[in-house]
Design a protein around this motif. Sequence first.
Motif, PDB file in Angstrom:
ATOM      1  N   SER A   1       0.837  -1.194   0.000  1.00 48.70           N
ATOM      2  CA  SER A   1       0.000   0.000   0.000  1.00 48.70           C
ATOM      3  C   SER A   1       0.873   1.244   0.000  1.00 48.70           C
ATOM      4  CB  SER A   1      -0.903   0.003   1.240  1.00 48.70           C
ATOM      5  OG  SER A   1      -1.673   1.176   1.299  1.00 48.70           O
ATOM      6  N   ILE A   2       0.549   2.183  -0.909  1.00 46.37           N
ATOM      7  CA  ILE A   2       1.282   3.451  -0.948  1.00 46.37           C
ATOM      8  C   ILE A   2       0.574   4.463  -0.040  1.00 46.37           C
ATOM      9  CG2 ILE A   2       2.161   3.028  -3.271  1.00 46.37           C
ATOM     10  CD1 ILE A   2       0.056   4.915  -4.371  1.00 46.37           C
ATOM     11  N   PRO A   3       1.267   5.526   0.396  1.00 48.23           N
ATOM     12  CA  PRO A   3       0.637   6.533   1.260  1.00 48.23           C
ATOM     13  C   PRO A   3      -0.606   7.117   0.594  1.00 48.23           C
ATOM     14  CG  PRO A   3       3.007   6.847   1.232  1.00 48.23           C
ATOM     15  CD  PRO A   3       2.701   5.802   0.189  1.00 48.23           C
ATOM     16  N   PRO A   4      -1.615   7.479   1.398  1.00 53.06           N
ATOM     17  CA  PRO A   4      -2.902   7.927   0.836  1.00 53.06           C
ATOM     18  C   PRO A   4      -2.814   9.214   0.034  1.00 53.06           C
ATOM     19  CG  PRO A   4      -2.833   8.259   3.222  1.00 53.06           C
ATOM     20  CD  PRO A   4      -1.644   7.422   2.874  1.00 53.06           C
ATOM     21  N   TRP A   5      -1.776  10.025   0.239  1.00 50.22           N
ATOM     22  CA  TRP A   5      -1.662  11.270  -0.514  1.00 50.22           C
ATOM     23  C   TRP A   5      -0.927  11.064  -1.852  1.00 50.22           C
ATOM     24  CZ3 TRP A   5       1.183  10.214   3.869  1.00 50.22           C
ATOM     25  CH2 TRP A   5       2.571  10.132   3.698  1.00 50.22           C
ATOM     26  N   MET A   6      -0.509   9.833  -2.119  1.00 51.67           N
ATOM     27  CA  MET A   6       0.192   9.544  -3.366  1.00 51.67           C
ATOM     28  C   MET A   6      -0.695   8.691  -4.263  1.00 51.67           C
ATOM     29  SD  MET A   6       4.055   8.825  -1.950  1.00 51.67           S
ATOM     30  CE  MET A   6       4.861   9.452  -3.418  1.00 51.67           C
ATOM     31  N   SER A   7      -0.351   8.658  -5.558  1.00 58.49           N
ATOM     32  CA  SER A   7      -1.146   7.876  -6.504  1.00 58.49           C
ATOM     33  C   SER A   7      -0.247   7.340  -7.615  1.00 58.49           C
ATOM     34  CB  SER A   7      -2.261   8.737  -7.114  1.00 58.49           C
ATOM     35  OG  SER A   7      -1.712   9.803  -7.864  1.00 58.49           O
ATOM     36  N   SER A   8      -0.743   6.335  -8.293  1.00 56.10           N
ATOM     37  CA  SER A   8      -0.033   5.754  -9.427  1.00 56.10           C
ATOM     38  C   SER A   8      -1.052   5.385 -10.486  1.00 56.10           C
ATOM     39  CB  SER A   8       0.763   4.521  -9.005  1.00 56.10           C
ATOM     40  OG  SER A   8       1.374   3.908 -10.130  1.00 56.10           O
ATOM     41  N   ASN A   9      -0.713   5.607 -11.752  1.00 55.17           N
ATOM     42  CA  ASN A   9      -1.645   5.338 -12.846  1.00 55.17           C
ATOM     43  C   ASN A   9      -1.462   3.962 -13.467  1.00 55.17           C
ATOM     44  OD1 ASN A   9      -2.551   7.974 -12.525  1.00 55.17           O
ATOM     45  ND2 ASN A   9      -1.220   8.787 -14.119  1.00 55.17           N
ATOM     46  N   PHE A  10      -0.526   3.169 -12.927  1.00 54.69           N
ATOM     47  CA  PHE A  10      -0.185   1.917 -13.576  1.00 54.69           C
ATOM     48  C   PHE A  10      -0.251   0.747 -12.595  1.00 54.69           C
ATOM     49  CE2 PHE A  10       2.019   5.269 -15.917  1.00 54.69           C
ATOM     50  CZ  PHE A  10       1.602   5.000 -17.214  1.00 54.69           C
ATOM     51  N   GLU A  11      -0.398  -0.442 -13.151  1.00 55.52           N
ATOM     52  CA  GLU A  11      -0.405  -1.667 -12.354  1.00 55.52           C
ATOM     53  C   GLU A  11       0.973  -1.855 -11.728  1.00 55.52           C
ATOM     54  OE1 GLU A  11      -2.176  -4.973 -10.651  1.00 55.52           O
ATOM     55  OE2 GLU A  11      -3.096  -3.416 -11.897  1.00 55.52           O
ATOM     56  N   PRO A  12       1.043  -2.048 -10.395  1.00 57.97           N
ATOM     57  CA  PRO A  12       2.358  -2.191  -9.753  1.00 57.97           C
ATOM     58  C   PRO A  12       2.973  -3.559 -10.013  1.00 57.97           C
ATOM     59  CG  PRO A  12       0.623  -2.517  -8.142  1.00 57.97           C
ATOM     60  CD  PRO A  12      -0.062  -2.109  -9.424  1.00 57.97           C
ATOM     61  N   MET A  13       4.261  -3.637  -9.748  1.00 60.31           N
ATOM     62  CA  MET A  13       4.956  -4.917  -9.736  1.00 60.31           C
ATOM     63  C   MET A  13       5.453  -5.126  -8.315  1.00 60.31           C
ATOM     64  SD  MET A  13       8.210  -6.235 -11.985  1.00 60.31           S
ATOM     65  CE  MET A  13       8.707  -7.969 -11.903  1.00 60.31           C
TER      66      MET A  13
ATOM     67  N   MET B   1       5.969  -4.459  -4.660  1.00 57.63           N
ATOM     68  CA  MET B   1       5.968  -3.218  -3.885  1.00 57.63           C
ATOM     69  C   MET B   1       6.233  -1.989  -4.754  1.00 57.63           C
ATOM     70  SD  MET B   1       9.618  -3.255  -1.900  1.00 57.63           S
ATOM     71  CE  MET B   1      11.187  -3.286  -2.772  1.00 57.63           C
ATOM     72  N   ARG B   2       6.637  -2.186  -6.008  1.00 60.75           N
ATOM     73  CA  ARG B   2       7.002  -1.066  -6.874  1.00 60.75           C
ATOM     74  C   ARG B   2       5.762  -0.484  -7.542  1.00 60.75           C
ATOM     75  NH1 ARG B   2      11.634   0.387  -9.537  1.00 60.75           N
ATOM     76  NH2 ARG B   2      12.673  -1.531  -8.889  1.00 60.75           N
ATOM     77  N   HIS B   3       5.425   0.745  -7.205  1.00 60.89           N
ATOM     78  CA  HIS B   3       4.345   1.490  -7.843  1.00 60.89           C
ATOM     79  C   HIS B   3       4.956   2.627  -8.653  1.00 60.89           C
ATOM     80  CE1 HIS B   3       2.044  -0.706  -4.858  1.00 60.89           C
ATOM     81  NE2 HIS B   3       0.915  -0.220  -5.318  1.00 60.89           N
ATOM     82  N   VAL B   4       4.598   2.744  -9.907  1.00 61.60           N
ATOM     83  CA  VAL B   4       5.218   3.716 -10.806  1.00 61.60           C
ATOM     84  C   VAL B   4       4.771   5.130 -10.441  1.00 61.60           C
ATOM     85  CG1 VAL B   4       5.481   4.440 -13.208  1.00 61.60           C
ATOM     86  CG2 VAL B   4       5.308   2.004 -12.632  1.00 61.60           C
ATOM     87  N   ARG B   5       5.742   6.050 -10.447  1.00 64.78           N
ATOM     88  CA  ARG B   5       5.496   7.440 -10.081  1.00 64.78           C
ATOM     89  C   ARG B   5       5.572   8.325 -11.320  1.00 64.78           C
ATOM     90  NH1 ARG B   5       8.022  12.170  -8.280  1.00 64.78           N
ATOM     91  NH2 ARG B   5      10.009  11.454  -9.127  1.00 64.78           N
ATOM     92  N   ASN B   6       4.612   9.224 -11.480  1.00 66.44           N
ATOM     93  CA  ASN B   6       4.665  10.207 -12.551  1.00 66.44           C
ATOM     94  C   ASN B   6       5.699  11.287 -12.237  1.00 66.44           C
ATOM     95  OD1 ASN B   6       2.673   8.997 -14.123  1.00 66.44           O
ATOM     96  ND2 ASN B   6       1.019  10.155 -13.165  1.00 66.44           N
ATOM     97  N   GLN B   7       6.051  12.077 -13.265  1.00 69.33           N
ATOM     98  CA  GLN B   7       6.991  13.183 -13.097  1.00 69.33           C
ATOM     99  C   GLN B   7       6.221  14.493 -12.938  1.00 69.33           C
ATOM    100  OE1 GLN B   7      10.301  12.433 -12.924  1.00 69.33           O
ATOM    101  NE2 GLN B   7       9.560  10.325 -13.132  1.00 69.33           N
ATOM    102  N   THR B   8       6.678  15.331 -12.021  1.00 74.29           N
ATOM    103  CA  THR B   8       6.159  16.687 -11.895  1.00 74.29           C
ATOM    104  C   THR B   8       7.169  17.619 -12.542  1.00 74.29           C
ATOM    105  OG1 THR B   8       5.009  16.137  -9.848  1.00 74.29           O
ATOM    106  CG2 THR B   8       5.364  18.466 -10.313  1.00 74.29           C
ATOM    107  N   VAL B   9       6.747  18.310 -13.603  1.00 76.54           N
ATOM    108  CA  VAL B   9       7.699  19.034 -14.451  1.00 76.54           C
ATOM    109  C   VAL B   9       7.235  20.465 -14.700  1.00 76.54           C
ATOM    110  CG1 VAL B   9       8.615  16.992 -15.602  1.00 76.54           C
ATOM    111  CG2 VAL B   9       6.543  18.061 -16.477  1.00 76.54           C
ATOM    112  N   LEU B  10       8.212  21.310 -15.020  1.00 74.40           N
ATOM    113  CA  LEU B  10       7.959  22.698 -15.392  1.00 74.40           C
ATOM    114  C   LEU B  10       8.763  23.037 -16.641  1.00 74.40           C
ATOM    115  CD1 LEU B  10       7.962  24.882 -12.142  1.00 74.40           C
ATOM    116  CD2 LEU B  10       6.231  24.936 -13.948  1.00 74.40           C
ATOM    117  N   ARG B  11       8.269  23.963 -17.417  1.00 75.82           N
ATOM    118  CA  ARG B  11       9.045  24.550 -18.502  1.00 75.82           C
ATOM    119  C   ARG B  11       8.463  25.923 -18.808  1.00 75.82           C
ATOM    120  NH1 ARG B  11       7.591  21.120 -24.022  1.00 75.82           N
ATOM    121  NH2 ARG B  11       5.380  21.640 -24.163  1.00 75.82           N
ATOM    122  N   GLU B  12       9.186  26.679 -19.602  1.00 69.29           N
ATOM    123  CA  GLU B  12       8.733  28.014 -19.942  1.00 69.29           C
ATOM    124  C   GLU B  12       7.358  27.963 -20.599  1.00 69.29           C
ATOM    125  OE1 GLU B  12      10.342  31.984 -22.359  1.00 69.29           O
ATOM    126  OE2 GLU B  12      11.583  30.176 -22.210  1.00 69.29           O
ATOM    127  N   GLY B  13       6.459  28.825 -20.149  1.00 68.85           N
ATOM    128  CA  GLY B  13       5.103  28.853 -20.681  1.00 68.85           C
ATOM    129  C   GLY B  13       4.085  28.210 -19.767  1.00 68.85           C
TER     130      GLY B  13
END
Length: 304
Positions: A142-154, A156-168
Amino acid sequence: MDAFKPTCIAASLAACLAGTPVLAQVIDETPRLAVMSAFDPEWAVLQDGVQDAETHAINGSPFVTGKLEGQDVVLVLSGVSMVNAAMNTQIALDRFRVEGIIFSGIAGGVDPELTIGDVVIPEQWGEYLDAIMARETADGFSIPPWMSSNFEPMGMRHVRNQTVLREGLDEPETRFWFPVDEDLLETAREVATDLSLEKCASEGDCLSKAPRIVVGGNGVSGAAFVDNADLREWAFDTFDASVLDMESAAVAHVAWANNVPFIAFRSLSDLAGGGEGENEMSTFMGLAARNSAEVMRSFLAALK
């Protein structure tokens, strides 16, 4: 602030000692395509045919300017791993006038329909091993309740999305996939119809059938060399991935953040643990590197 002191040069010594970062200097003003590979066997193939080559050593790594297939290029040795690839991609963007990034190299095959020697040109890349390591509970991992994953885990490994910034962007964006440039991908499709690829390694080992070029689909990258059938199957089922490697998604991420067009050519040197015997990379690495470079060169020649 002492971290800036080793990079001080006379013209900016005062600013450096005061703790002000010294901006990287652009080496030349020629608009170029950055053509990248990860390590020496790919690098040697990549340099073949470069005209007017000039090597620039930056932070210990070689950056070679010149012409390749009529295009002004800077060849970049990324180094193996996500961190090395991201670091040297940003160095290339900071020190040269880069108008596009092209990666050529080997990869592990994930899609069971693909075979060694095939060249794959995915339309998007994801960082599939960037993960949340979940807590084991009575009901499983189980991952912490404030976190999420969009993919089926393997496990204990749950895939994490990237939080990104760029100009604009006014605020950070969360994403998993980093797309390649649509125009570059279309040129790759046009080139793929007219090429045939080698099926024999220099040492004489030959594939049972001629390799093919596959344009489109998904690629994934992570900080691990994969020779594991279960992880290979998970990567295919979870991400519909064709190939996996250790650099392309990192380069795609940096290219996206800098608004620079990107595309990657990856030829299968092994099946990432899906073969019947030992890992095939040592046998077919040279063949795969040549096939990837051959498609990439034809692509360069076809660019307007």
